[in-house]
Scaffold this motif. Structure first.
Motif, PDB file in Angstrom:
ATOM      1  N   ILE A 109      10.082 -13.465   8.509  1.00 48.22           N
ATOM      2  CA  ILE A 109       8.690 -13.429   8.053  1.00 48.22           C
ATOM      3  C   ILE A 109       8.492 -12.316   7.031  1.00 48.22           C
ATOM      4  O   ILE A 109       7.877 -12.525   5.978  1.00 48.22           O
ATOM      5  CB  ILE A 109       7.731 -13.286   9.252  1.00 48.22           C
ATOM      6  CG1 ILE A 109       7.823 -14.546  10.124  1.00 48.22           C
ATOM      7  CG2 ILE A 109       6.297 -13.049   8.784  1.00 48.22           C
ATOM      8  CD1 ILE A 109       7.127 -14.446  11.451  1.00 48.22           C
ATOM      9  N   ARG A 110       9.031 -11.132   7.291  1.00 44.71           N
ATOM     10  CA  ARG A 110       8.912 -10.039   6.317  1.00 44.71           C
ATOM     11  C   ARG A 110       9.592 -10.393   5.001  1.00 44.71           C
ATOM     12  O   ARG A 110       9.042 -10.159   3.921  1.00 44.71           O
ATOM     13  CB  ARG A 110       9.511  -8.748   6.875  1.00 44.71           C
ATOM     14  CG  ARG A 110       8.620  -8.086   7.898  1.00 44.71           C
ATOM     15  CD  ARG A 110       9.099  -6.707   8.245  1.00 44.71           C
ATOM     16  NE  ARG A 110      10.366  -6.784   8.980  1.00 44.71           N
ATOM     17  CZ  ARG A 110      11.351  -5.905   8.873  1.00 44.71           C
ATOM     18  NH1 ARG A 110      11.246  -4.878   8.065  1.00 44.71           N
ATOM     19  NH2 ARG A 110      12.447  -6.032   9.581  1.00 44.71           N
ATOM     20  N   LEU A 114       7.837 -10.736   1.252  1.00 44.97           N
ATOM     21  CA  LEU A 114       8.267  -9.892   0.142  1.00 44.97           C
ATOM     22  C   LEU A 114       8.890 -10.699  -0.997  1.00 44.97           C
ATOM     23  O   LEU A 114       8.859 -10.271  -2.149  1.00 44.97           O
ATOM     24  CB  LEU A 114       9.252  -8.834   0.638  1.00 44.97           C
ATOM     25  CG  LEU A 114       8.662  -7.822   1.626  1.00 44.97           C
ATOM     26  CD1 LEU A 114       9.756  -6.913   2.178  1.00 44.97           C
ATOM     27  CD2 LEU A 114       7.562  -7.014   0.984  1.00 44.97           C
ATOM     28  N   ALA A 115       9.455 -11.868  -0.689  1.00 40.37           N
ATOM     29  CA  ALA A 115      10.142 -12.667  -1.708  1.00 40.37           C
ATOM     30  C   ALA A 115       9.203 -13.579  -2.486  1.00 40.37           C
ATOM     31  O   ALA A 115       9.560 -14.051  -3.558  1.00 40.37           O
ATOM     32  CB  ALA A 115      11.242 -13.504  -1.060  1.00 40.37           C
ATOM     33  N   THR A 116       8.017 -13.816  -1.952  1.00 39.75           N
ATOM     34  CA  THR A 116       7.116 -14.762  -2.605  1.00 39.75           C
ATOM     35  C   THR A 116       5.990 -14.033  -3.319  1.00 39.75           C
ATOM     36  O   THR A 116       5.573 -12.951  -2.909  1.00 39.75           O
ATOM     37  CB  THR A 116       6.511 -15.744  -1.584  1.00 39.75           C
ATOM     38  OG1 THR A 116       5.858 -15.003  -0.550  1.00 39.75           O
ATOM     39  CG2 THR A 116       7.568 -16.632  -0.985  1.00 39.75           C
ATOM     40  N   PRO A 117       5.479 -14.637  -4.394  1.00 38.95           N
ATOM     41  CA  PRO A 117       4.351 -14.020  -5.093  1.00 38.95           C
ATOM     42  C   PRO A 117       3.076 -14.072  -4.246  1.00 38.95           C
ATOM     43  O   PRO A 117       2.941 -14.906  -3.354  1.00 38.95           O
ATOM     44  CB  PRO A 117       4.199 -14.869  -6.361  1.00 38.95           C
ATOM     45  CG  PRO A 117       4.968 -16.109  -6.122  1.00 38.95           C
ATOM     46  CD  PRO A 117       5.956 -15.845  -5.046  1.00 38.95           C
ATOM     47  N   GLU A 139       0.407  -7.688   8.229  1.00 33.29           N
ATOM     48  CA  GLU A 139      -0.684  -7.539   7.263  1.00 33.29           C
ATOM     49  C   GLU A 139      -0.342  -6.556   6.147  1.00 33.29           C
ATOM     50  O   GLU A 139      -0.701  -6.768   4.994  1.00 33.29           O
ATOM     51  CB  GLU A 139      -1.976  -7.112   7.954  1.00 33.29           C
ATOM     52  CG  GLU A 139      -2.656  -8.202   8.740  1.00 33.29           C
ATOM     53  CD  GLU A 139      -3.117  -9.375   7.892  1.00 33.29           C
ATOM     54  OE1 GLU A 139      -3.394  -9.209   6.692  1.00 33.29           O
ATOM     55  OE2 GLU A 139      -3.200 -10.484   8.456  1.00 33.29           O
ATOM     56  N   ARG A 140       0.370  -5.495   6.474  1.00 32.83           N
ATOM     57  CA  ARG A 140       0.679  -4.487   5.438  1.00 32.83           C
ATOM     58  C   ARG A 140       1.619  -5.032   4.374  1.00 32.83           C
ATOM     59  O   ARG A 140       1.631  -4.551   3.252  1.00 32.83           O
ATOM     60  CB  ARG A 140       1.270  -3.231   6.074  1.00 32.83           C
ATOM     61  CG  ARG A 140       2.620  -3.442   6.722  1.00 32.83           C
ATOM     62  CD  ARG A 140       3.172  -2.122   7.216  1.00 32.83           C
ATOM     63  NE  ARG A 140       4.495  -2.318   7.743  1.00 32.83           N
ATOM     64  CZ  ARG A 140       4.851  -2.126   8.986  1.00 32.83           C
ATOM     65  NH1 ARG A 140       3.962  -1.672   9.867  1.00 32.83           N
ATOM     66  NH2 ARG A 140       6.081  -2.328   9.390  1.00 32.83           N
ATOM     67  N   TYR A 141       2.404  -6.063   4.686  1.00 38.44           N
ATOM     68  CA  TYR A 141       3.316  -6.638   3.710  1.00 38.44           C
ATOM     69  C   TYR A 141       2.590  -7.598   2.769  1.00 38.44           C
ATOM     70  O   TYR A 141       3.084  -7.881   1.685  1.00 38.44           O
ATOM     71  CB  TYR A 141       4.460  -7.379   4.406  1.00 38.44           C
ATOM     72  CG  TYR A 141       5.291  -6.475   5.272  1.00 38.44           C
ATOM     73  CD1 TYR A 141       6.112  -5.510   4.714  1.00 38.44           C
ATOM     74  CD2 TYR A 141       5.244  -6.584   6.663  1.00 38.44           C
ATOM     75  CE1 TYR A 141       6.876  -4.669   5.508  1.00 38.44           C
ATOM     76  CE2 TYR A 141       6.001  -5.752   7.462  1.00 38.44           C
ATOM     77  CZ  TYR A 141       6.814  -4.804   6.881  1.00 38.44           C
ATOM     78  OH  TYR A 141       7.558  -3.973   7.668  1.00 38.44           O
ATOM     79  N   PHE A 142       1.454  -8.101   3.179  1.00 37.05           N
ATOM     80  CA  PHE A 142       0.694  -9.018   2.350  1.00 37.05           C
ATOM     81  C   PHE A 142      -0.016  -8.316   1.192  1.00 37.05           C
ATOM     82  O   PHE A 142      -0.474  -8.955   0.277  1.00 37.05           O
ATOM     83  CB  PHE A 142      -0.341  -9.798   3.165  1.00 37.05           C
ATOM     84  CG  PHE A 142       0.235 -10.924   3.965  1.00 37.05           C
ATOM     85  CD1 PHE A 142       0.712 -12.054   3.334  1.00 37.05           C
ATOM     86  CD2 PHE A 142       0.290 -10.868   5.356  1.00 37.05           C
ATOM     87  CE1 PHE A 142       1.230 -13.118   4.076  1.00 37.05           C
ATOM     88  CE2 PHE A 142       0.809 -11.898   6.101  1.00 37.05           C
ATOM     89  CZ  PHE A 142       1.285 -13.019   5.464  1.00 37.05           C
TER      90      PHE A 142
END
Length: 143
Positions: A109-110, A114-117, A139-142
């Protein structure tokens, strides 16, 4: 030869369509070309992606592969394989940095986030909600 009437409009229509399609195709070919160019370290983005995939291929289990396949299911068929490789490369990069013993759902999931725009995150959120996966820890990765 004198072009008049409907035939003139037909030719102009096809000129416009062909120029548009060639422009779109050229744009995607140019993007792929840029990804294949070596960076300052001597490797291209595609080289690094393949490196991470090859280094972590043994860490993937069947359940993790199934989760990745499920997460990329909203991606159109034409682009799905390329998206899977890009995302799996990012997951492998994270796994190597963290010295993971295996690929986990958390890593998947992380890595996907991180890999997608950012414009694709709404589809991921929707898919994770459909799969009853809590997105609060991510949420912080979004952002």
């Amino acid at each position: 030869m004198n072009l008049e009437g409907w035939f003139l409009w037909f030719i102009l229509f096809w000129v416009f369509i062909l120029i548009t399609l060639m422009g779109i195709g050229g744009f995607f070919m140019f993007r792929k070309f840029l990804k294949a160019l070596p960076k300052q370290d001597g490797k291209s983005d595609l080289d690094w992606q393949n490196y991470y995939l090859n280094k972590t291929i043994h860490l993937w289990g069947e359940n993790e592969k199934d989760l990745l396949n499920e997460l990329v299911s909203p991606v159109p068929d034409l682009f799905r394989q390329v998206a899977k490789e890009k995302i799996a490369g990012k997951i492998g990069e994270i796994a190597l940095k963290e010295r993971a013993k295996s690929i986990t759902n958390d890593l998947i999931i992380r890595g996907y986030i991180l890999a997608t725009p950012k414009r694709d995150h709404k589809f991921l959120r929707k898919k994770l909600n459909e799969m009853s996966i809590d997105i609060t820890p991510y949420e912080r990765y979004f952002e």
